[in-house]
Design a protein around this motif. Sequence first.
Motif: not given
Length: 170
Positions: A16, A92, A100, A103
């Motif tokens: 990321v 990302v 995802r 995150v």
Amino acid sequence: MNGNGANGVTDTQPRVTVGVQYLKDLSFESPNAPMSFNEMETRPEIGIDLNVEARPLQENHFEVVLHVTARAKRSETVLFLVELSYGAVVSVPPLPDEFRSRVIGSEVPKLLFPFARSIIANAVRDGGFPPFLIDPIDFDALFERAAAAQADEQKQEADGQPMREKGGAD
């Protein structure tokens, strides 16, 4: 360096990346100054609200904004109110939706929080009060609670049950 990590192993983990971090909105109010400075030895009541907002910008790029509201009052007298929106544009890598989401909803806010905390501490100090340092936040737990609430809401919709109002008491 040719992509080798500290132990000599090639680092191929998706990363990321934070492209930019920015102050989106900041408000500080001390509506009862200078009278609010008269009784500084009494501990005020502190309240903190926190929210994470994310939206897609383009493929694999998202804006993530950490919204923090901190208020201090003594009895019914508001000493200060700080509202902060601190954001970032993040990239990302392609991941399954569940990873995802985690995150974006947990890991990125962990990166933003120290900066938001510092901005709030400085604003409160510049407003004439002792610096206000927000305790560390467990973004993993917040993410889990939000995901569970969303799953509950979706289940109720699917079952045709009326939904409860958000933020209402049972």
